[in-house]
Design a protein around this motif. Structure first.
Motif, PDB file in Angstrom:
ATOM      1  N   SER A  38     -23.222  51.474 -44.609  1.00 41.21           N
ATOM      2  CA  SER A  38     -22.756  52.762 -44.102  1.00 41.21           C
ATOM      3  C   SER A  38     -21.989  52.533 -42.812  1.00 41.21           C
ATOM      4  O   SER A  38     -22.013  51.437 -42.245  1.00 41.21           O
ATOM      5  N   PHE A  39     -21.314  53.553 -42.373  1.00 38.29           N
ATOM      6  CA  PHE A  39     -20.444  53.459 -41.201  1.00 38.29           C
ATOM      7  C   PHE A  39     -20.809  54.532 -40.182  1.00 38.29           C
ATOM      8  O   PHE A  39     -19.955  55.226 -39.656  1.00 38.29           O
ATOM      9  N   LEU A  53     -15.341  59.976 -37.963  1.00 40.66           N
ATOM     10  CA  LEU A  53     -14.797  59.484 -39.227  1.00 40.66           C
ATOM     11  C   LEU A  53     -15.968  59.255 -40.167  1.00 40.66           C
ATOM     12  O   LEU A  53     -16.861  58.464 -39.856  1.00 40.66           O
ATOM     13  N   SER A  54     -15.987  59.949 -41.296  1.00 42.59           N
ATOM     14  CA  SER A  54     -17.086  59.759 -42.237  1.00 42.59           C
ATOM     15  C   SER A  54     -16.619  60.039 -43.657  1.00 42.59           C
ATOM     16  O   SER A  54     -15.562  60.638 -43.875  1.00 42.59           O
ATOM     17  N   LEU A  55     -17.439  59.607 -44.602  1.00 39.67           N
ATOM     18  CA  LEU A  55     -17.169  59.933 -46.000  1.00 39.67           C
ATOM     19  C   LEU A  55     -17.287  61.443 -46.205  1.00 39.67           C
ATOM     20  O   LEU A  55     -16.490  62.047 -46.921  1.00 39.67           O
ATOM     21  N   ALA A  56     -18.254  62.050 -45.532  1.00 41.26           N
ATOM     22  CA  ALA A  56     -18.510  63.474 -45.704  1.00 41.26           C
ATOM     23  C   ALA A  56     -17.354  64.351 -45.233  1.00 41.26           C
ATOM     24  O   ALA A  56     -17.051  65.372 -45.848  1.00 41.26           O
ATOM     25  N   ASN A  57     -16.696  63.963 -44.123  1.00 36.62           N
ATOM     26  CA  ASN A  57     -15.598  64.804 -43.631  1.00 36.62           C
ATOM     27  C   ASN A  57     -14.240  64.384 -44.205  1.00 36.62           C
ATOM     28  O   ASN A  57     -13.209  64.932 -43.823  1.00 36.62           O
ATOM     29  N   ALA A  61     -12.716  56.565 -46.495  1.00 32.41           N
ATOM     30  CA  ALA A  61     -12.897  56.295 -47.927  1.00 32.41           C
ATOM     31  C   ALA A  61     -13.224  54.812 -48.064  1.00 32.41           C
ATOM     32  O   ALA A  61     -12.659  53.980 -47.349  1.00 32.41           O
ATOM     33  N   VAL A  62     -14.148  54.495 -48.962  1.00 30.01           N
ATOM     34  CA  VAL A  62     -14.577  53.115 -49.145  1.00 30.01           C
ATOM     35  C   VAL A  62     -14.569  52.772 -50.627  1.00 30.01           C
ATOM     36  O   VAL A  62     -15.100  53.523 -51.444  1.00 30.01           O
TER      37      VAL A  62
END
Length: 113
Positions: A38-39, A53-57, A61-62
């Motif tokens: 995770s980041f 910066l997140s996957l949720a917002n 993207a990863v």
């Protein structure tokens, strides 16, 4: 995992869409599998503020198996980052054993249009 990366600043114009793709490769140029990492705490930071910066917002993207990370900042969010101030993109990583390290710290220079 502790990476050391030296880089020139990312130069962007305030109010544009920004897309920054990164590929993490090992010494044989094979992708580093990011499955399960995770980041937490990833952000563009400046004195007095931060843009998470997140996957949720949708700003991160990863593609785990490909070792690919893409940072995306829409123009509506990019205008909030002050120009002519020291900013940096910080990308910490938490591995599958819950160890946290800083993967990337890249200076960002924001220009006004």
């Amino acid at each position: 995992m502790q990476a050391v990366i030296e880089t020139e600043p990312i130069r962007e114009t305030q109010g544009d869409d920004w897309i920054w793709p990164f590929a993490l490769l090992d010494e044989n140029d094979d992708p580093i599998d990011l499955t399960g990492v995770s980041f937490d705490g990833a952000a563009i930071k400046w004195d007095g503020g931060a843009l998470p910066l997140s996957l949720a917002n949708g700003r991160l993207a990863v593609e785990a198996a490909a070792g690919a990370i893409t940072v995306m900042v829409a123009r509506a969010d990019a205008v909030a980052i002050p120009a002519h101030q020291r900013s940096r993109m910080v990308l910490p990583i938490v591995d599958t054993q819950d160890r946290k390290s800083t993967l990337l710290i890249i200076p960002v220079q924001i220009r006004v249009p």
